[in-house]
Motif scaffolding. Structure first.
Motif, PDB file in Angstrom:
ATOM      1  N   ASN A 266     -11.657  10.970   2.100  1.00  0.00           N
ATOM      2  CA  ASN A 266     -11.918  12.310   2.608  1.00  0.00           C
ATOM      3  C   ASN A 266     -11.290  12.456   3.998  1.00  0.00           C
ATOM      4  N   ALA A 267     -10.153  13.138   4.032  1.00  0.00           N
ATOM      5  CA  ALA A 267      -9.379  13.225   5.274  1.00  0.00           C
ATOM      6  C   ALA A 267      -9.703  14.467   6.095  1.00  0.00           C
ATOM      7  N   ASP A 268     -10.790  15.135   5.732  1.00  0.00           N
ATOM      8  CA  ASP A 268     -11.246  16.270   6.549  1.00  0.00           C
ATOM      9  C   ASP A 268     -11.912  15.783   7.836  1.00  0.00           C
ATOM     10  N   ARG A 269     -12.365  14.531   7.811  1.00  0.00           N
ATOM     11  CA  ARG A 269     -13.092  13.992   8.964  1.00  0.00           C
ATOM     12  C   ARG A 269     -12.135  13.592  10.082  1.00  0.00           C
ATOM     13  N   ASP A 270     -12.702  13.152  11.202  1.00  0.00           N
ATOM     14  CA  ASP A 270     -11.793  12.846  12.304  1.00  0.00           C
ATOM     15  C   ASP A 270     -11.073  11.509  12.095  1.00  0.00           C
ATOM     16  N   VAL A 271      -9.981  11.368  12.858  1.00  0.00           N
ATOM     17  CA  VAL A 271      -9.048  10.254  12.703  1.00  0.00           C
ATOM     18  C   VAL A 271      -9.739   8.893  12.638  1.00  0.00           C
ATOM     19  N   LYS A 272     -10.729   8.694  13.530  1.00  0.00           N
ATOM     20  CA  LYS A 272     -11.379   7.390  13.617  1.00  0.00           C
ATOM     21  C   LYS A 272     -12.195   7.053  12.375  1.00  0.00           C
ATOM     22  N   GLU A 273     -12.939   8.051  11.895  1.00  0.00           N
ATOM     23  CA  GLU A 273     -13.761   7.840  10.699  1.00  0.00           C
ATOM     24  C   GLU A 273     -12.892   7.531   9.482  1.00  0.00           C
ATOM     25  N   VAL A 274     -11.801   8.266   9.371  1.00  0.00           N
ATOM     26  CA  VAL A 274     -10.889   8.060   8.247  1.00  0.00           C
ATOM     27  C   VAL A 274     -10.309   6.644   8.307  1.00  0.00           C
ATOM     28  N   TYR A 275      -9.917   6.244   9.518  1.00  0.00           N
ATOM     29  CA  TYR A 275      -9.323   4.923   9.686  1.00  0.00           C
ATOM     30  C   TYR A 275     -10.305   3.815   9.294  1.00  0.00           C
ATOM     31  N   GLU A 276     -11.570   3.992   9.680  1.00  0.00           N
ATOM     32  CA  GLU A 276     -12.584   2.997   9.332  1.00  0.00           C
ATOM     33  C   GLU A 276     -12.734   2.843   7.826  1.00  0.00           C
ATOM     34  N   GLU A 277     -12.702   3.983   7.127  1.00  0.00           N
ATOM     35  CA  GLU A 277     -12.843   3.916   5.678  1.00  0.00           C
ATOM     36  C   GLU A 277     -11.659   3.176   5.040  1.00  0.00           C
ATOM     37  N   VAL A 278     -10.476   3.441   5.553  1.00  0.00           N
ATOM     38  CA  VAL A 278      -9.277   2.794   5.023  1.00  0.00           C
ATOM     39  C   VAL A 278      -9.338   1.276   5.236  1.00  0.00           C
ATOM     40  N   THR A 279      -9.683   0.869   6.441  1.00  0.00           N
ATOM     41  CA  THR A 279      -9.690  -0.569   6.725  1.00  0.00           C
ATOM     42  C   THR A 279     -10.806  -1.290   5.955  1.00  0.00           C
TER      43      THR A 279
ATOM     44  N   VAL B 289       0.816  -1.199   0.000  1.00  0.00           N
ATOM     45  CA  VAL B 289       0.000   0.000   0.000  1.00  0.00           C
ATOM     46  C   VAL B 289       0.855   1.258   0.000  1.00  0.00           C
ATOM     47  N   VAL B 290       0.378   2.284  -0.722  1.00  0.00           N
ATOM     48  CA  VAL B 290       1.023   3.596  -0.678  1.00  0.00           C
ATOM     49  C   VAL B 290       0.042   4.599  -0.077  1.00  0.00           C
ATOM     50  N   PHE B 291       0.550   5.442   0.797  1.00  0.00           N
ATOM     51  CA  PHE B 291      -0.240   6.541   1.359  1.00  0.00           C
ATOM     52  C   PHE B 291       0.249   7.852   0.770  1.00  0.00           C
ATOM     53  N   LEU B 292      -0.647   8.561   0.092  1.00  0.00           N
ATOM     54  CA  LEU B 292      -0.317   9.886  -0.420  1.00  0.00           C
ATOM     55  C   LEU B 292      -1.206  10.910   0.277  1.00  0.00           C
ATOM     56  N   GLY B 293      -0.679  12.098   0.424  1.00  0.00           N
ATOM     57  CA  GLY B 293      -1.511  13.144   1.004  1.00  0.00           C
ATOM     58  C   GLY B 293      -0.670  14.325   1.404  1.00  0.00           C
ATOM     59  N   PRO B 294      -1.258  15.515   1.305  1.00  0.00           N
ATOM     60  CA  PRO B 294      -0.507  16.727   1.633  1.00  0.00           C
ATOM     61  C   PRO B 294      -0.236  16.829   3.128  1.00  0.00           C
ATOM     62  N   PRO B 295       0.638  17.746   3.518  1.00  0.00           N
ATOM     63  CA  PRO B 295       0.841  17.982   4.942  1.00  0.00           C
ATOM     64  C   PRO B 295      -0.497  18.341   5.578  1.00  0.00           C
ATOM     65  N   GLY B 296      -0.747  17.823   6.766  1.00  0.00           N
ATOM     66  CA  GLY B 296      -1.988  18.147   7.469  1.00  0.00           C
ATOM     67  C   GLY B 296      -3.123  17.184   7.171  1.00  0.00           C
ATOM     68  N   ALA B 297      -2.881  16.193   6.288  1.00  0.00           N
ATOM     69  CA  ALA B 297      -3.929  15.223   5.955  1.00  0.00           C
ATOM     70  C   ALA B 297      -4.028  14.138   7.022  1.00  0.00           C
ATOM     71  N   GLY B 298      -3.023  14.042   7.863  1.00  0.00           N
ATOM     72  CA  GLY B 298      -3.046  13.058   8.947  1.00  0.00           C
ATOM     73  C   GLY B 298      -2.630  11.661   8.516  1.00  0.00           C
ATOM     74  N   LYS B 299      -1.930  11.526   7.406  1.00  0.00           N
ATOM     75  CA  LYS B 299      -1.618  10.182   6.913  1.00  0.00           C
ATOM     76  C   LYS B 299      -0.574   9.468   7.762  1.00  0.00           C
ATOM     77  N   GLY B 300       0.303  10.223   8.422  1.00  0.00           N
ATOM     78  CA  GLY B 300       1.302   9.605   9.291  1.00  0.00           C
ATOM     79  C   GLY B 300       0.646   8.858  10.449  1.00  0.00           C
ATOM     80  N   THR B 301      -0.349   9.490  11.046  1.00  0.00           N
ATOM     81  CA  THR B 301      -1.100   8.875  12.145  1.00  0.00           C
ATOM     82  C   THR B 301      -1.823   7.629  11.661  1.00  0.00           C
ATOM     83  N   GLN B 302      -2.465   7.740  10.492  1.00  0.00           N
ATOM     84  CA  GLN B 302      -3.185   6.597   9.923  1.00  0.00           C
ATOM     85  C   GLN B 302      -2.219   5.446   9.632  1.00  0.00           C
ATOM     86  N   ALA B 303      -1.064   5.780   9.087  1.00  0.00           N
ATOM     87  CA  ALA B 303      -0.087   4.755   8.739  1.00  0.00           C
ATOM     88  C   ALA B 303       0.404   4.017   9.979  1.00  0.00           C
TER      89      ALA B 303
END
Ligand SMILES: [Zn+2]
Length: 219
Positions: free
Chosen positions: A196-209, A3-17
């Protein structure tokens, strides 16, 4: 799964990863860490990278690519990995494909963490660091008890120069420009999945998984 994670600064991808690699036992390959690791270990390619870093220069594409390839191909096999912060441009993406096909493997999915400028600015400009003990705070998410003062040691909090509004907007602009053709490249291969990474960390994580689980079933 590769998997590759792309996203601008502030998208929270480091936390998700970080969370995803822990929960799913995936190897989290963050370019920054891999670079520092290779430099510390003094591997041949690490020594090449050090020459640039000592001068404060950007490490060139081919060196970054070699370091990531070395890590992916460790022990002569490809792993269940999650790339974070790499590839950064089209050149690196093509080099990655070459490395993977050499290992008879490929990418499974590329997540793009899309974030509005407003959200990214609010996340990034709210960060404050203690000048004494280095503790982190956030204006909205983790405010200190007394504004501008560290809870732990009482020293003054500072904002990093990188986190000023104008600098953040500039970083976002640069990111969009650098990655436009990268996003296009993955979209054409049918690998891109926008989150959509505007949402909170948990919601974003659920979508990814959820997305990963459905890919697993298709395989
Ligand atoms: Zn402190």
């Amino acid at each position: 799964m590769n998997v590759v994670f792309l996203g601008p600064p502030g998208a929270g991808k480091g936390t998700q990863a970080e969370t995803l690699s822990k929960q799913r036992g995936m190897e989290h390959i963050s370019t920054g860490e891999v670079l520092r690791g290779a430099v510390d270990a003094g591997t041949p390619v690490g020594l090449r990278a050090r020459k640039y870093m000592e001068k404060g220069a950007l490490v060139p594409d081919e060196v970054v690519v070699d370091i990531v390839a070395e890590r992916i191909g460790k022990n002569g096999r490809c792993k269940n990995f999650l790339l974070d912060g790499f590839p950064r441009n089209l050149n690196q993406a093509k080099a990655l494909d070459k490395t993977l096909s050499g290992l008879k493997d490929r990418l499974d999915v590329v997540f793009y963490f899309a974030v509005s400028e407003e959200t990214a600015v609010s996340r990034l400009t709210g960060r404050w660091i203690c000048s004494g003990c280095g503790s982190n705070y956030h204006q909205h998410y983790m405010p200190p008890r007394k504004p501008g003062v560290c809870d732990k040691c009482g020293k003054a909090l500072q904002q990093r120069p990188d986190d000023k509004v104008e600098t953040v907007k500039e970083r976002l602009k640069v990111y969009r420009k650098q990655t436009a053709d990268l996003i296009d490249y993955y979209e054409k291969q049918g690998l891109l999945m926008k989150i959509n990474a505007d949402r909170d960390v948990k919601e974003v994580y659920e979508e990814v998984t959820k997305a990963l689980d459905s890919l697993n079933r298709e395989r």
